[in-house]
Design a protein around this motif. Structure first.
Motif, PDB file in Angstrom:
ATOM      1  N   GLU A  56       0.861  -1.187   0.000  1.00 56.85           N
ATOM      2  CA  GLU A  56       0.000   0.000   0.000  1.00 56.85           C
ATOM      3  C   GLU A  56       0.900   1.240   0.000  1.00 56.85           C
ATOM      4  O   GLU A  56       1.847   1.332   0.769  1.00 56.85           O
ATOM      5  N   HIS A  57       0.580   2.190  -0.892  1.00 60.89           N
ATOM      6  CA  HIS A  57       1.422   3.383  -0.992  1.00 60.89           C
ATOM      7  C   HIS A  57       0.680   4.545  -1.633  1.00 60.89           C
ATOM      8  O   HIS A  57      -0.396   4.395  -2.184  1.00 60.89           O
ATOM      9  N   THR A  58       1.301   5.714  -1.535  1.00 58.40           N
ATOM     10  CA  THR A  58       0.885   6.908  -2.246  1.00 58.40           C
ATOM     11  C   THR A  58       2.148   7.456  -2.915  1.00 58.40           C
ATOM     12  O   THR A  58       3.166   6.780  -2.961  1.00 58.40           O
ATOM     13  N   HIS A  59       2.063   8.648  -3.437  1.00 58.04           N
ATOM     14  CA  HIS A  59       3.172   9.179  -4.231  1.00 58.04           C
ATOM     15  C   HIS A  59       3.528  10.595  -3.808  1.00 58.04           C
ATOM     16  O   HIS A  59       2.659  11.371  -3.429  1.00 58.04           O
ATOM     17  N   THR A  87      -1.110   8.827 -11.280  1.00 57.68           N
ATOM     18  CA  THR A  87      -1.415   8.984  -9.868  1.00 57.68           C
ATOM     19  C   THR A  87      -0.586  10.118  -9.285  1.00 57.68           C
ATOM     20  O   THR A  87       0.391  10.567  -9.876  1.00 57.68           O
ATOM     21  N   ASP A  88      -1.010  10.567  -8.112  1.00 59.38           N
ATOM     22  CA  ASP A  88      -0.287  11.615  -7.381  1.00 59.38           C
ATOM     23  C   ASP A  88      -0.533  11.406  -5.891  1.00 59.38           C
ATOM     24  O   ASP A  88      -1.015  10.346  -5.487  1.00 59.38           O
ATOM     25  N   ASP A  89      -0.239  12.409  -5.090  1.00 60.45           N
ATOM     26  CA  ASP A  89      -0.367  12.246  -3.642  1.00 60.45           C
ATOM     27  C   ASP A  89      -1.811  12.150  -3.147  1.00 60.45           C
ATOM     28  O   ASP A  89      -2.046  11.873  -1.980  1.00 60.45           O
ATOM     29  N   SER A  90      -2.775  12.324  -4.035  1.00 62.77           N
ATOM     30  CA  SER A  90      -4.176  12.167  -3.633  1.00 62.77           C
ATOM     31  C   SER A  90      -4.637  10.711  -3.748  1.00 62.77           C
ATOM     32  O   SER A  90      -5.730  10.376  -3.311  1.00 62.77           O
ATOM     33  N   VAL A  91      -3.804   9.855  -4.337  1.00 58.01           N
ATOM     34  CA  VAL A  91      -4.155   8.450  -4.551  1.00 58.01           C
ATOM     35  C   VAL A  91      -3.362   7.576  -3.587  1.00 58.01           C
ATOM     36  O   VAL A  91      -2.141   7.634  -3.552  1.00 58.01           O
ATOM     37  N   GLN A  92      -4.081   6.794  -2.804  1.00 58.23           N
ATOM     38  CA  GLN A  92      -3.466   5.767  -1.953  1.00 58.23           C
ATOM     39  C   GLN A  92      -4.006   4.446  -2.461  1.00 58.23           C
ATOM     40  O   GLN A  92      -5.227   4.257  -2.515  1.00 58.23           O
ATOM     41  N   HIS A  93      -3.102   3.534  -2.865  1.00 60.11           N
ATOM     42  CA  HIS A  93      -3.595   2.306  -3.475  1.00 60.11           C
ATOM     43  C   HIS A  93      -2.670   1.123  -3.210  1.00 60.11           C
ATOM     44  O   HIS A  93      -1.545   1.278  -2.745  1.00 60.11           O
ATOM     45  N   THR A 116       2.341   3.417   2.914  1.00 58.21           N
ATOM     46  CA  THR A 116       1.329   3.902   3.844  1.00 58.21           C
ATOM     47  C   THR A 116       0.760   2.829   4.754  1.00 58.21           C
ATOM     48  O   THR A 116       0.067   3.148   5.694  1.00 58.21           O
TER      49      THR A 116
END
Length: 129
Positions: A56-59, A87-93, A116
């Motif tokens: 699980e991560h964001t950017h 993707t950017d920092d608004s995406v956690q996936h 994350t």
């Protein structure tokens, strides 16, 4: 490979996928940094074993992903050959490679990922991917 890899990627690699010197990044994930001469961006090929979930991560900044073989799914949908995922920092996936075929993607990132998950957050100081 000539069908899978678009030009100019073949030129950067000096051939097709058979010429890639994959490095094991973690179980189920191999990567290769594409030598583009752009120190401000990281361009990589990722080979994710079929059925393997990524942490699980964001950017930090943007990540652009082009699916070359196989596919993957995350909380936002399913991405297959030819799809581009931004993707950017608004995406956690938590992307998961499709079963049945390894997923090979070309990714371009502006900055390292930010893990994350509960365990991933502990690893952030050591991860430069």
């Amino acid at each position: 490979d000539a069908i899978t890899l678009p030009e100019p990627l073949r030129s950067y690699l000096g051939g097709g996928l058979e010429s890639v010197a994959w490095q094991r990044t973690m179980p189920g994930l191999h990567s290769f940094e594409v030598p583009t001469g752009r120190p401000d961006l990281k361009t990589r090929l990722l080979k994710i074993k079929a059925g393997t979930p990524m942490p699980e991560h964001t950017h930090h900044g943007h990540e652009y992903t082009l699916v070359l073989t196989g596919g993957y799914s995350d909380e936002r949908g399913h991405f297959i050959v030819g799809d581009i995922d931004i993707t950017d920092d608004s995406v956690q996936h938590t992307p998961v490679a499709d079963a049945g075929e390894d997923c090979i993607c070309l990714t371009v990132t502006q900055a390292p990922l930010k893990l994350t998950g509960r365990f991933g957050r502990l690893l952030n100081p050591f991860v430069k991917f």
